[in-house]
Design an enzyme around this catalytic site. Structure first.
Site, PDB file in Angstrom:
ATOM      1  N   ALA A   1      14.610 -44.986  -6.603  1.00 30.54           N
ATOM      2  CA  ALA A   1      15.835 -45.168  -7.288  1.00 30.54           C
ATOM      3  C   ALA A   1      16.076 -46.717  -7.496  1.00 30.54           C
ATOM      4  O   ALA A   1      15.540 -47.564  -6.548  1.00 30.54           O
ATOM      5  CB  ALA A   1      16.922 -44.496  -6.264  1.00 30.54           C
TER       6      ALA A   1
ATOM      7  N   GLU B   1       0.769  -1.168   0.179  1.00 27.07           N
ATOM      8  CA  GLU B   1      -0.035   0.084   0.225  1.00 27.07           C
ATOM      9  C   GLU B   1       0.904   1.289   0.006  1.00 27.07           C
ATOM     10  O   GLU B   1       0.660   2.288  -0.731  1.00 27.07           O
ATOM     11  CB  GLU B   1      -0.890  -0.005   1.129  1.00 27.07           C
ATOM     12  CG  GLU B   1      -1.857  -1.236   1.265  1.00 27.07           C
ATOM     13  CD  GLU B   1      -1.234  -2.337   1.987  1.00 27.07           C
ATOM     14  OE1 GLU B   1      -0.043  -2.608   1.824  1.00 27.07           O
ATOM     15  OE2 GLU B   1      -1.922  -3.125   2.626  1.00 27.07           O
TER      16      GLU B   1
HETATM   17  C1  AOF Z   1       0.143  -5.224   4.245  1.00 33.52           C
HETATM   18  N1  AOF Z   1       0.808  -5.159   3.146  1.00 33.52           N
HETATM   19  O1  AOF Z   1       2.685  -5.549   1.573  1.00 33.52           O
HETATM   20  C2  AOF Z   1       2.469  -6.421   3.617  1.00 33.52           C
HETATM   21  C3  AOF Z   1       1.620  -7.023   4.836  1.00 33.52           C
HETATM   22  O2  AOF Z   1       7.070  -6.697   9.976  1.00 33.52           O
HETATM   23  P1  AOF Z   1       6.287  -5.806   9.101  1.00 33.52           P
HETATM   24  O3  AOF Z   1       5.882  -4.319   9.522  1.00 33.52           O
HETATM   25  O4  AOF Z   1       6.644  -5.845   7.544  1.00 33.52           O
HETATM   26  O5  AOF Z   1       4.830  -6.394   9.026  1.00 33.52           O
HETATM   27  C4  AOF Z   1       4.716  -7.661   8.543  1.00 33.52           C
HETATM   28  C5  AOF Z   1       3.070  -8.053   8.735  1.00 33.52           C
HETATM   29  O6  AOF Z   1       2.261  -7.089   7.990  1.00 33.52           O
HETATM   30  C6  AOF Z   1       3.036  -9.555   8.241  1.00 33.52           C
HETATM   31  O7  AOF Z   1       3.096 -10.480   9.104  1.00 33.52           O
HETATM   32  C7  AOF Z   1       1.670  -9.267   7.650  1.00 33.52           C
HETATM   33  O8  AOF Z   1       0.558  -9.692   8.660  1.00 33.52           O
HETATM   34  C8  AOF Z   1       1.370  -7.935   7.271  1.00 33.52           C
HETATM   35  N2  AOF Z   1       1.971  -8.026   5.680  1.00 33.52           N
HETATM   36  N3  AOF Z   1       0.303  -6.400   5.098  1.00 33.52           N
HETATM   37  O9  AOF Z   1      -0.781  -4.627   4.454  1.00 33.52           O
HETATM   38  C9  AOF Z   1       1.919  -5.669   2.876  1.00 33.52           C
HETATM   39  N4  AOF Z   1       3.565  -7.471   3.330  1.00 33.52           N
HETATM   40 ZN    ZN Z   2       0.919  -3.025   5.867  1.00 38.85          ZN
END
Ligand code: AOF
Ligand code: ZN
Length: 397
Positions: free
Chosen positions: A174, A57
């Site tokens: 195998a 986002e």
């Molecule tokens: C989203 N958009 O592109 C992703 C999400 O450690 P952080 O801050 O990177 O957070 C990781 C958590 O965020 C991950 O476990 C999952 O729940 C969420 N990932 N969320 O809105 C994203 N990669």
């Molecule tokens: Zn996020």
């Protein structure tokens, strides 16, 4: 607000962005995002790349700014529920609210228990129109498939395990050991097309796991040879209780010493793409001198090994092993998905079974859900690939 004609198109675009970046997301989920005007013009888009930290986002919001647009009143299409937590970054739900979007269309909920539903609730309570695609729809299924390993491991606390085997038509792994040796030419059952498919499979995985028996007999290198870029090299893991892997093994010729990273939240603690698990008391001096990682565990049970890999941020493991490890993981109920290739040749009753002491690959096929069948040309004939799930990775979400 009702489902709009453009919704399908933009969600598919967001899925495509997520898929294209999926080799760069782990240990986070692969996520894509498209921001549009209410009338369906694209303002910006992006996908999450773990090392750049920003969630999809935020990447898309920055793209909107770079293109000289305003996100005010926009619709956000996201393949995964926007997050509500402070991890390595701030919550995306807050960032979308601050940007003034008015509608958010989501392909699937975040399986992470600390987010699940909270991101959606945050947006809704601020008056945003939030739409979640029906779980049974094609788009929702594709969005979930993309993050099978993330969904499973964030809930279960261990990596998602895919067992791969190439088998003869009579289900053998195998020729008998007496007919095999590390010096002899490798004995290929399947043809080049099926073997190229295995490389693609390796490319989607965080780690590949085998046993000392396979290392001693086949001397494999276990690399991802697709040539396609990825965030971290495939972690090659050997279960080797007494640390008998010879320092002359092909595994070491391919080893990559990873950049020593400052330990920080979420970083992988591996220092090499080769990891040997031994049992307590084994002498690790010779192997650590090669630069490989060695970890000693009280016992090398499948579960203990998977837990240790989880501590290293490994979300997915490909088991490419011999009869004994196949049997140990299957018996422990620690195989979640199967990918079986069947060649046309026969190996006969003395050959190595798929799993020592059973089950047979034919019996297991009966238990697979969402099974698929594909074929790969091989000389005048073809190899057959059967895939399917033993555990639904999203069941506990
Ligand atoms: C989203 N958009 O592109 C992703 C999400 O450690 P952080 O801050 O990177 O957070 C990781 C958590 O965020 C991950 O476990 C999952 O729940 C969420 N990932 N969320 O809105 C994203 N990669
Ligand atoms: Zn996020």
């Amino acid at each position: 607000m009702p489902w709009l004609p453009d919704d399908d198109r933009f969600l598919h675009r967001a899925l495509e962005l997520a898929r294209d970046a999926s080799a760069f997301a782990s240990p986070n989920p692969a996520v894509g995002c498209v921001l549009t005007t209410a009338t369906g013009d694209v303002l910006g888009e992006g996908a999450h790349l773990y090392d750049l930290r920003d969630h999809a986002e935020i990447v898309a919001l920055k793209d909107v700014a770079v293109r000289g647009h305003s996100p005010y009143g926009a619709t956000a299409y996201v393949t995964l529920e926007p997050c509500s937590i402070h991890g390595r970054t701030g919550p995306c739900a807050d960032a979308l609210l601050a940007a003034g979007i008015s509608r958010c269309v989501v392909a699937t909920a975040d399986p992470n228990p600390s987010v699940h539903g909270r991101g959606l609730a945050k947006l809704r309570s601020a008056g945003i129109a939030v739409e979640v695609v029906p779980a049974s729809s094609e788009i929702a299924q594709q969005a979930r498939r993309l993050n099978d390993a993330f969904a499973f491991s964030i809930v279960q606390g261990r990596p998602f395990v895919t067992l791969k085997a190439a088998l003869s038509v009579d289900g053998k792994l195998a020729p008998p050991p007496s007919q095999r040796s590390a010096e002899a030419a490798p004995h290929w059952l399947t043809g080049p097309a099926a073997r190229a498919d295995v490389q693609q499979l390796r490319h989607t995985q965080d780690a590949i796991l085998t046993g000392i028996g396979t290392v001693l007999v086949d001397d494999p290198s276990l690399t991802d040879r697709t040539g396609q870029p990825r965030r971290r090299p495939l972690l090659r893991v050997v279960l080797d209780s007494h640390l008998r892997t010879p320092p002359t093994a092909a595994l070491f010729r391919e080893a990559t010493i990873l950049r020593k990273q400052k330990p920080e939240y979420g970083d992988t603690p591996n220092t090499s793409d080769l990891l040997l698990f031994g049992t307590a008391g084994a002498d690790s001096a010779a192997l650590t001198a090669t630069g490989a990682d060695v970890e000693l565990l009280p016992e090398l049970s499948p579960l203990a090994v998977l837990k240790a890999l989880h501590r290293r941020n490994i979300r997915s493991v490909l088991l490419e092993a011999g009869s004994r490890l196949n049997a140990a993981f299957l018996r422990a109920g620690l195989v979640d998905k199967l990918v079986l290739y069947f060649a046309e040749s026969e190996l006969g009753p003395d050959a190595l079974p798929f799993a020592v002491g059973g089950p047979s690959p034919f019996a297991i096929q009966e238990r697979l859900s969402n099974a698929t069948r594909a074929t790969f040309p091989h000389g005048d004939s073809e190899d057959i690939r059967i895939t399917g799930y033993l555990h639904d990775p999203w069941a506990a979400v």
